[in-house]
Each structure stands twice: as structure tokens, then as C-alpha cells.
Write a protein that holds these residues in place. Sequence first.
Motif, PDB file in Angstrom:
ATOM      1  N   ASP A  34       1.994   6.711  -0.554  1.00  0.00           N
ATOM      2  CA  ASP A  34       2.540   6.887   0.803  1.00  0.00           C
ATOM      3  C   ASP A  34       1.995   8.132   1.508  1.00  0.00           C
ATOM      4  O   ASP A  34       2.595   8.639   2.447  1.00  0.00           O
ATOM      5  N   GLU A  35       0.828   8.599   1.042  1.00  0.00           N
ATOM      6  CA  GLU A  35       0.207   9.779   1.667  1.00  0.00           C
ATOM      7  C   GLU A  35      -1.107   9.433   2.367  1.00  0.00           C
ATOM      8  O   GLU A  35      -1.878  10.333   2.696  1.00  0.00           O
ATOM      9  N   VAL A  36      -1.376   8.165   2.583  1.00  0.00           N
ATOM     10  CA  VAL A  36      -2.641   7.749   3.191  1.00  0.00           C
ATOM     11  C   VAL A  36      -2.436   7.572   4.698  1.00  0.00           C
ATOM     12  O   VAL A  36      -1.666   6.711   5.143  1.00  0.00           O
ATOM     13  N   ILE A  37      -3.120   8.377   5.481  1.00  0.00           N
ATOM     14  CA  ILE A  37      -2.938   8.396   6.929  1.00  0.00           C
ATOM     15  C   ILE A  37      -3.188   7.029   7.545  1.00  0.00           C
ATOM     16  O   ILE A  37      -2.424   6.559   8.397  1.00  0.00           O
TER      17      ILE A  37
ATOM     18  N   ILE B  91       4.110   8.796  14.275  1.00  0.00           N
ATOM     19  CA  ILE B  91       4.497  10.207  14.097  1.00  0.00           C
ATOM     20  C   ILE B  91       4.222  10.645  12.658  1.00  0.00           C
ATOM     21  O   ILE B  91       3.707  11.742  12.403  1.00  0.00           O
ATOM     22  N   LYS B  92       4.564   9.775  11.715  1.00  0.00           N
ATOM     23  CA  LYS B  92       4.298  10.091  10.297  1.00  0.00           C
ATOM     24  C   LYS B  92       2.793  10.229  10.068  1.00  0.00           C
ATOM     25  O   LYS B  92       2.342  11.148   9.360  1.00  0.00           O
ATOM     26  N   ALA B  93       2.004   9.322  10.668  1.00  0.00           N
ATOM     27  CA  ALA B  93       0.546   9.411  10.527  1.00  0.00           C
ATOM     28  C   ALA B  93       0.046  10.738  11.078  1.00  0.00           C
ATOM     29  O   ALA B  93      -0.809  11.397  10.468  1.00  0.00           O
TER      30      ALA B  93
ATOM     31  N   LEU C  98       0.826  -1.208   0.000  1.00  0.00           N
ATOM     32  CA  LEU C  98       0.000   0.000   0.000  1.00  0.00           C
ATOM     33  C   LEU C  98       0.859   1.257   0.000  1.00  0.00           C
ATOM     34  O   LEU C  98       0.582   2.218  -0.736  1.00  0.00           O
ATOM     35  N   LEU C  99       1.929   1.263   0.801  1.00  0.00           N
ATOM     36  CA  LEU C  99       2.826   2.426   0.823  1.00  0.00           C
ATOM     37  C   LEU C  99       3.534   2.606  -0.509  1.00  0.00           C
ATOM     38  O   LEU C  99       3.768   3.731  -0.953  1.00  0.00           O
ATOM     39  N   ASP C 100       3.868   1.487  -1.158  1.00  0.00           N
ATOM     40  CA  ASP C 100       4.496   1.591  -2.479  1.00  0.00           C
ATOM     41  C   ASP C 100       3.564   2.262  -3.480  1.00  0.00           C
ATOM     42  O   ASP C 100       4.000   3.017  -4.354  1.00  0.00           O
TER      43      ASP C 100
ATOM     44  N   VAL D 207      -2.087  16.691   9.615  1.00  0.00           N
ATOM     45  CA  VAL D 207      -1.969  18.144   9.458  1.00  0.00           C
ATOM     46  C   VAL D 207      -1.953  18.515   7.976  1.00  0.00           C
ATOM     47  O   VAL D 207      -2.531  19.521   7.544  1.00  0.00           O
ATOM     48  N   LYS D 208      -1.326  17.674   7.194  1.00  0.00           N
ATOM     49  CA  LYS D 208      -1.175  17.942   5.758  1.00  0.00           C
ATOM     50  C   LYS D 208      -2.461  17.691   4.978  1.00  0.00           C
ATOM     51  O   LYS D 208      -2.766  18.390   4.021  1.00  0.00           O
TER      52      LYS D 208
END
Length: 361
Positions: free
Chosen positions: A288-291, A315-317, A283-285, A322-323
Motif C-alpha cells: 500500500d505504498e505504491v503511488i 490525496i493519499k497518492a 495490489l494495495l493488499d 512526498v514520502k
Amino acid sequence: MGKRNKAKATKPGTGAAASKKKAGNSSTRAAESSKYTVEDLLVKIDDLIERFEFEAAQKFCERALQINADHPQLLETTAAVLLELGNPDQAHEVLCRAVEISPDSGHVKYMYLGQMCPGQEAAQHYVKGLAIMEHTLQSQASAVAAAAPSGSSSNVSAEDICSGYCSLAELYLTDLCFEENAAALCTQYVTKALELCPENPEAMQLMASCRISEGNNEGAKQLIVKSVDAWLPSEEAAAGAQPAAASQGDEIPIPPYPARVAAAKILIEVSEHERAFAVLEGLLDDDDEVIQVWYLFGWAHYHCKELADARTYLIKAKELTVKHVCDDMEMIAHIDELLTELGPEPDDGEDDGDEEGMEMG
């Protein structure tokens, strides 16, 4: 001597001659249109759709509708093109017209309306569409036995009906989950899907969700493992993680992104963490912008007591909340709760360790 009447000036492109020419052009266009039937134009439209030329396809739809505005298959195809062009309201209007004209034949319009409409209205459309599909499948089987045409304009497969039952069952896991007998209806429809296609990954995954809601995690585990193992090797091969296995019949397609997110969540719930990590990596591949994917990665590491990794992903999530706009307040609250529990990153040289005393949420 009387005044001479001056001839009235005529604008270019007007007057009897021009009108005659205009009428001739209209006649020519009508004659050209009459050369083609709706069926001829549908072939062209289907070709354009396959090439993703939806604006051109819409123009041919309009041309065909001038020939026959009440052609059921044409209306369904027009609606499909309108949806691709981002015009759901127009598509809904066209589909409703198709239902008025041909309420008891042609399942496609009902399956589209099932996807577009809310709650019980969606369920009613799916039920009607599935009834037509089952009747069509029976007619096809009878026609094969008699070596005669089935009389249906669109063929139906067991896989099509299985997918329809999965869509109906999913309604009772989501929009209609608070309806009376929602769990029983969901199980009933997934059971029908599995009767048609016992090895269907989508149906097995939905039944795994049903088993979890029943508190039967072991049954859910068996189903979700079998479901994911059916398509995960294809995804890993596509990503270059491993060589493709030798082909054994039809290759099972990789499920859409939301279905894989749901699969990862079920895998974590039944403690199949290694498979969950494999699904989440894919999924990240892809995006990689999905919370939710970063959150689930952190949640899985937390369950495995890999706390440093859990903190990194959470932390990334949190940064992505915010984004990007996120309306899943429960997930955001859980991210905050876990990060508070995990605390700040340790100083260099220190290790989170397994922290056996930490509670698992």
C-alpha cells in the motif's frame, strides 16, 4: 676456538616439515575436488538455489569453475547466482564469457542479457535466444517422434518461447517505442506469442496494449478482460475474498506486481472499472505504498464520477509523492491537476454529487 654457528630459529609453521604438510593439504584439497565433476556440483548448486542459499551456491560455483572455467551451463548458473546476490556487473561479465564459448547453443544466457541490456542490444539478445529456443523445441519434437534423446542440455516449452516473445514485444512498448516500425514489431512478436499459447494472459494483455495504441479500444477490452479473468479468481481466492474454484488443469499463476498495475491501467482506459477496482484492491493488499496504485484508484473513481472517493485516493497518492522518490513527473502533474479540479473536501453535510458538468480528462 672458533665460534659455534647457531642454528637459525625457525618460525612455527615454516620450514621443510611445514612446507611438506602444506603441500599435503593442497594435494588433499585437489584430490577432494577431483572426486566431483562439474555436473555433480551443479546438482548441489541447483539444490542450494531452490533453498535460496545463494551465498553457499556461489561458493560451490567458484569450486566448480576451478574444475572447468569454460563450462557453459555452469557460467549461466553462476551468473544467475550473482544476480541474486546483487552483482549485475559480474553477472554480465560471466554471461558474455558464456556467449564467447558457446554462441549458438544455450538460450538462457541470451534471455538474461536481454533483461540486463538496454534498447537494441537487449532486442538482439532476445532474438538470438528465441532462435535457439525454437531450434531446441523442434529438436525435442523430432526426438520424441524418433524416441531418441534430443541432445539438448536444457528442455524448452512453448510457454518458455511465448514468454520470450512477450519480453521482446514489451521492449517495443517501452525502451524502443520510438523506433521505426515499433508498433508493427510489437504486434508481430505478440502475435507469435499467441500462436504458441493462445490463452496466455501476459500475451493477451500485451496485445490489448497494441490494440489501444491502434485506437481499437473495443478489441483491447475483449483481450484485457479475458486476460484478467484468467488469473483474478486465483488472486481473490488467495486473499480470502472468495472460495477457490474447482481446479481445471494447471492453475494460472498470479502475474507480478508491475504487470497487474499495467492491467489495471488498461482496464481503466477501456472503462472496465469494476475489474480495475478488483485488481487495484489486490495490489494495495500486497503493497500500500505504491503511488501509482493510489493514483489509478483515484483516476478510476474520477471516471465513475465518484468524486469524494477520487479525492481521497488522490490525496493519499499526493502524500506518498512526498514520502517516496518519484520520477514520473507526468503522473504527479496529473494528480495535482485532478486535485485542483476537485477542490478541497466539502464541509460536513455537503455532498460532491455526480457533478455532471465536470470534464473527464
